[in-house]
Design a protein around this motif. Structure first.
Motif, PDB file in Angstrom:
ATOM      1  N   LYS A  91       0.834  -1.205   0.000  1.00 52.91           N
ATOM      2  CA  LYS A  91       0.000   0.000   0.000  1.00 52.91           C
ATOM      3  C   LYS A  91       0.869   1.255   0.000  1.00 52.91           C
ATOM      4  N   ALA A  92       1.958   1.248   0.783  1.00 49.38           N
ATOM      5  CA  ALA A  92       2.846   2.404   0.839  1.00 49.38           C
ATOM      6  C   ALA A  92       3.514   2.655  -0.514  1.00 49.38           C
ATOM      7  N   VAL A  93       3.933   1.578  -1.171  1.00 50.66           N
ATOM      8  CA  VAL A  93       4.567   1.721  -2.486  1.00 50.66           C
ATOM      9  C   VAL A  93       3.559   2.265  -3.496  1.00 50.66           C
ATOM     10  N   VAL A  94       2.328   1.719  -3.469  1.00 50.30           N
ATOM     11  CA  VAL A  94       1.283   2.186  -4.385  1.00 50.30           C
ATOM     12  C   VAL A  94       0.972   3.662  -4.129  1.00 50.30           C
ATOM     13  N   ASP A  95       0.941   4.067  -2.855  1.00 52.15           N
ATOM     14  CA  ASP A  95       0.674   5.470  -2.518  1.00 52.15           C
ATOM     15  C   ASP A  95       1.730   6.389  -3.123  1.00 52.15           C
ATOM     16  N   ARG A  96       3.002   6.070  -2.899  1.00 56.66           N
ATOM     17  CA  ARG A  96       4.074   6.939  -3.388  1.00 56.66           C
ATOM     18  C   ARG A  96       4.111   6.948  -4.918  1.00 56.66           C
ATOM     19  N   LEU A  97       4.041   5.779  -5.518  1.00 61.04           N
ATOM     20  CA  LEU A  97       4.110   5.694  -6.975  1.00 61.04           C
ATOM     21  C   LEU A  97       2.877   6.328  -7.615  1.00 61.04           C
ATOM     22  N   GLY A  98       1.699   6.028  -7.063  1.00 65.60           N
ATOM     23  CA  GLY A  98       0.458   6.567  -7.610  1.00 65.60           C
ATOM     24  C   GLY A  98       0.392   8.082  -7.506  1.00 65.60           C
ATOM     25  N   SER A  99       0.805   8.639  -6.360  1.00 66.39           N
ATOM     26  CA  SER A  99       0.772  10.098  -6.193  1.00 66.39           C
ATOM     27  C   SER A  99       1.749  10.775  -7.138  1.00 66.39           C
ATOM     28  N   ALA A 100       2.920  10.161  -7.359  1.00 67.83           N
ATOM     29  CA  ALA A 100       3.893  10.743  -8.283  1.00 67.83           C
ATOM     30  C   ALA A 100       3.338  10.776  -9.714  1.00 67.83           C
ATOM     31  N   ILE A 101       2.714   9.685 -10.125  1.00 63.03           N
ATOM     32  CA  ILE A 101       2.142   9.625 -11.477  1.00 63.03           C
ATOM     33  C   ILE A 101       1.010  10.636 -11.623  1.00 63.03           C
ATOM     34  N   LEU A 102       0.138  10.720 -10.613  1.00 59.09           N
ATOM     35  CA  LEU A 102      -0.991  11.646 -10.685  1.00 59.09           C
ATOM     36  C   LEU A 102      -0.528  13.103 -10.682  1.00 59.09           C
ATOM     37  N   LEU A 103       0.536  13.401  -9.927  1.00 48.60           N
ATOM     38  CA  LEU A 103       1.064  14.766  -9.935  1.00 48.60           C
ATOM     39  C   LEU A 103       1.583  15.147 -11.310  1.00 48.60           C
ATOM     40  N   LEU A 104       2.232  14.204 -11.980  1.00 43.86           N
ATOM     41  CA  LEU A 104       2.724  14.476 -13.338  1.00 43.86           C
ATOM     42  C   LEU A 104       1.549  14.689 -14.301  1.00 43.86           C
ATOM     43  N   LEU A 105       0.507  13.858 -14.169  1.00 44.78           N
ATOM     44  CA  LEU A 105      -0.636  13.976 -15.069  1.00 44.78           C
ATOM     45  C   LEU A 105      -1.409  15.266 -14.853  1.00 44.78           C
ATOM     46  N   PHE A 106      -1.557  15.653 -13.581  1.00 42.47           N
ATOM     47  CA  PHE A 106      -2.387  16.817 -13.264  1.00 42.47           C
ATOM     48  C   PHE A 106      -1.590  18.108 -13.167  1.00 42.47           C
ATOM     49  N   ALA A 107      -0.285  18.071 -13.434  1.00 41.29           N
ATOM     50  CA  ALA A 107       0.542  19.276 -13.290  1.00 41.29           C
ATOM     51  C   ALA A 107       0.014  20.452 -14.112  1.00 41.29           C
ATOM     52  N   PRO A 108      -0.315  20.266 -15.400  1.00 39.17           N
ATOM     53  CA  PRO A 108      -0.855  21.414 -16.156  1.00 39.17           C
ATOM     54  C   PRO A 108      -2.139  21.971 -15.564  1.00 39.17           C
ATOM     55  N   LEU A 109      -3.045  21.073 -15.134  1.00 37.98           N
ATOM     56  CA  LEU A 109      -4.303  21.517 -14.527  1.00 37.98           C
ATOM     57  C   LEU A 109      -4.044  22.290 -13.243  1.00 37.98           C
ATOM     58  N   MET A 110      -3.120  21.797 -12.423  1.00 39.15           N
ATOM     59  CA  MET A 110      -2.840  22.445 -11.143  1.00 39.15           C
ATOM     60  C   MET A 110      -2.243  23.835 -11.345  1.00 39.15           C
ATOM     61  N   VAL A 111      -1.422  23.994 -12.373  1.00 40.35           N
ATOM     62  CA  VAL A 111      -0.868  25.311 -12.664  1.00 40.35           C
ATOM     63  C   VAL A 111      -1.984  26.280 -13.052  1.00 40.35           C
ATOM     64  N   CYS A 112      -2.887  25.836 -13.914  1.00 45.79           N
ATOM     65  CA  CYS A 112      -4.011  26.683 -14.337  1.00 45.79           C
ATOM     66  C   CYS A 112      -4.909  27.041 -13.160  1.00 45.79           C
ATOM     67  N   VAL A 113      -5.208  26.053 -12.302  1.00 44.30           N
ATOM     68  CA  VAL A 113      -6.066  26.304 -11.142  1.00 44.30           C
ATOM     69  C   VAL A 113      -5.415  27.298 -10.201  1.00 44.30           C
ATOM     70  N   GLY A 114      -4.102  27.150  -9.980  1.00 40.88           N
ATOM     71  CA  GLY A 114      -3.393  28.076  -9.101  1.00 40.88           C
ATOM     72  C   GLY A 114      -3.488  29.512  -9.594  1.00 40.88           C
ATOM     73  N   LEU A 115      -3.357  29.707 -10.901  1.00 38.11           N
ATOM     74  CA  LEU A 115      -3.473  31.045 -11.471  1.00 38.11           C
ATOM     75  C   LEU A 115      -4.887  31.608 -11.298  1.00 38.11           C
ATOM     76  N   LEU A 116      -5.905  30.768 -11.517  1.00 37.77           N
ATOM     77  CA  LEU A 116      -7.281  31.218 -11.363  1.00 37.77           C
ATOM     78  C   LEU A 116      -7.591  31.619  -9.924  1.00 37.77           C
ATOM     79  N   VAL A 117      -7.071  30.861  -8.972  1.00 42.09           N
ATOM     80  CA  VAL A 117      -7.305  31.183  -7.559  1.00 42.09           C
ATOM     81  C   VAL A 117      -6.712  32.547  -7.218  1.00 42.09           C
ATOM     82  N   VAL A 118      -5.479  32.796  -7.690  1.00 38.69           N
ATOM     83  CA  VAL A 118      -4.810  34.064  -7.384  1.00 38.69           C
ATOM     84  C   VAL A 118      -5.527  35.237  -8.055  1.00 38.69           C
TER      85      VAL A 118
END
Length: 490
Positions: A297-324
């Motif tokens: 479970k710990a390995v899946v958590d670390r690996l899964g979060s890393a993959i999801l951060l890479l996938l959602f990086a463009p979205l997170m940048v856009c959301v951060g700008l909209l919030v500001v």
């Protein structure tokens, strides 16, 4: 005739209830659905095997019928045989929870093992292609097909069709709870059509469901009316001898007997039935908080979060700008939460409220709509325009993937409480802190902020007690739908 207010199993009123029951059509749809699943499994397996066989056979056309044709035909028979032996087509599991997919996966794993052993015995050099290509492809296609069929079934059930008629037998309070749960989750396929109680007074109703008779006459009503499920709920009437006699009396009928144990919140992999000294005993194993599965479970958590951060990086940048751009303040909101074993950590979210929102909370205390220790408002004046959208689709929680990556949270787990919340926990509720809090959990897929406090706690404790890798997989899958619909998020 009825005597002393008790129901004659074959009174005119009872016959009228039997005539109005929808039990016989239910048997018809169950058989049709089972045939549909069997046909789909057979057809998609044949298509996958034929496609792979054609692809590999084209590279060795001279020996196609001798090698690839035999392997293709043998693989199809092996897969279908494994599905039959593992009872993957049993009506009781089709469309019911994760058990259907567990049996499907187990049967395909069995087929893989047999295929590998057969390849070793026959010294076939081509068997690896079927093990590592054909079986995984069959698994992907059949599971997808089963899921599509299940969505169609659940849609019909939500419309009040394709439900299994249930006879509930127990105390009024426990039967009411069962009726409430079946109405809340119609996709599970149960509809309580009749009730048996100790008194069994004809004409009585429990939450709109007619009382058809007494507990000692349950088997007669099943035989006469064709109920598909007999749900036995706790009542002092149910002694071991009476339960055994009921099971004997139901033999030969189409009814499935389901008994609600006293340990209501313990289920899944922790329950085992063992015969000790000739006595059937329900053995409850201890919950596991360490060991190999937790390491996975710990390995899946670390690996899964890393993959999801890479996938959602463009979205997170856009959301951060909209919030500001939407309101004064930073893009992120940091808050202290309580994690595993009571250790505090800083949770990270996209900011959805105006600056200084925490200081204004005291002024809104009298408008709190949250349950228990939670503070929630459906129309919180502190929430920004962008924040409303982020909360509805849980986009504000994406930065918590950094918490998962650093190990303070898990992808799946109980809701992370505030320090002031955990300070009010009693000994029972503090069991939520035995595991890491999660980005999602049973609370997320069961209503989120719409859940009563007691129900949210019950779900978190159930997760702590009955955790498994399979349960995590189901929760992650269902989270996607909960987020898309935005139910219970505000």
């Amino acid at each position: 005739m009825a005597q002393g207010g008790l129901v004659d199993p074959f009174s005119s009123a009872h016959r009228r209830l039997a005539d109005e029951a929808i039990s016989r059509p239910a048997s018809g749809w169950e058989q049709r659905y089972r045939r549909t699943v069997m046909t789909t499994d057979t057809v998609v397996t044949a298509i996958v095997v034929a496609a792979i066989g054609e692809f590999f056979g084209a590279r060795d056309a001279a020996n196609w019928h001798e090698k690839w044709g035999i392997l293709a035909f043998g693989t199809e028979l092996l897969v279908l045989g494994s599905l039959a032996v593992s009872r993957s087509w049993a009506p009781a599991v089709l469309g019911q929870g994760a058990e259907e997919f567990r049996r499907l996966g187990r049967s395909l794993f069995t087929a893989t093992v047999v295929l590998a052993l057969g390849g070793i015995a026959l010294t076939s050099r081509n068997i690896k292609l079927w093990i590592f290509v054909a079986i995984p492809a069959i698994a992907l296609v059949t599971m997808t097909a089963r899921y599509v069929l299940r969505l169609s079934l659940h849609k019909r059930r939500n419309e009040g069709r394709c439900l299994r008629p249930v006879l509930a037998a127990g105390s009024p309070d426990t039967v009411r709870d069962l009726i409430s749960r079946t109405r809340k989750f119609p996709h599970l396929g149960w509809r309580v059509d009749g009730v048996c109680t100790t008194d069994g007074i004809e004409g009585d109703e429990l939450d709109g469901v007619p009382v058809v008779g007494r507990l000692e006459d349950v088997a007669k009503y099943v035989e006469h009316d064709g109920y598909r499920v007999v749900a036995v709920t706790p009542d002092p009437h149910w002694t071991p001898e009476r339960l055994q006699r009921l099971a004997w009396n139901l033999e030969g009928s189409d009814a499935e007997m389901v008994v609600a144990p006293v340990l209501m919140e313990v289920a899944g992999p922790r329950l085992h039935v063992d015969a000790v000294l000739g006595i059937p005993l329900l053995r409850v194993s201890m919950p596991t908080f360490t060991g190999g599965r937790r390491a996975i479970k710990a390995v899946v958590d670390r690996l899964g979060s890393a993959i999801l951060l890479l996938l959602f990086a463009p979205l997170m940048v856009c959301v951060g700008l909209l919030v500001v751009l939407d309101s004064r303040g930073g893009a992120f909101y940091r808050q202290r939460r309580v994690g595993k074993d009571g250790r505090e950590f800083t949770i990270l979210k996209f900011r959805t409220m105006v600056a200084g929102a925490d200081r204004a909370r005291a002024e809104l205390a009298d408008r709190n709509e949250g349950a228990g220790l939670l503070f929630k408002m459906r129309r919180d004046p502190r929430v920004t325009r962008v924040g409303t959208v982020l909360r509805r689709y849980s986009i504000d929680e994406l930065p918590q993937l950094f918490n998962v990556l650093t190990g303070s949270m898990s992808l799946v787990g109980p809701r992370p409480p505030l320090p002031e919340e955990s300070a009010e926990y009693g000994p029972d509720i503090r069991r939520r802190l035995l595991v890491k809090p999660g980005l999602t959990g049973l609370w997320q897929i069961s209503g989120r902020s719409d859940l009563p406090w007691e129900e949210a706690v019950r779900l978190d404790l159930r997760y702590v007690e009955d955790w498994s890798l399979a349960l995590d997989t189901v929760i992650l899958w269902k989270t996607l739908r909960a987020v898309l619909y935005g139910q219970g998020a505000y």
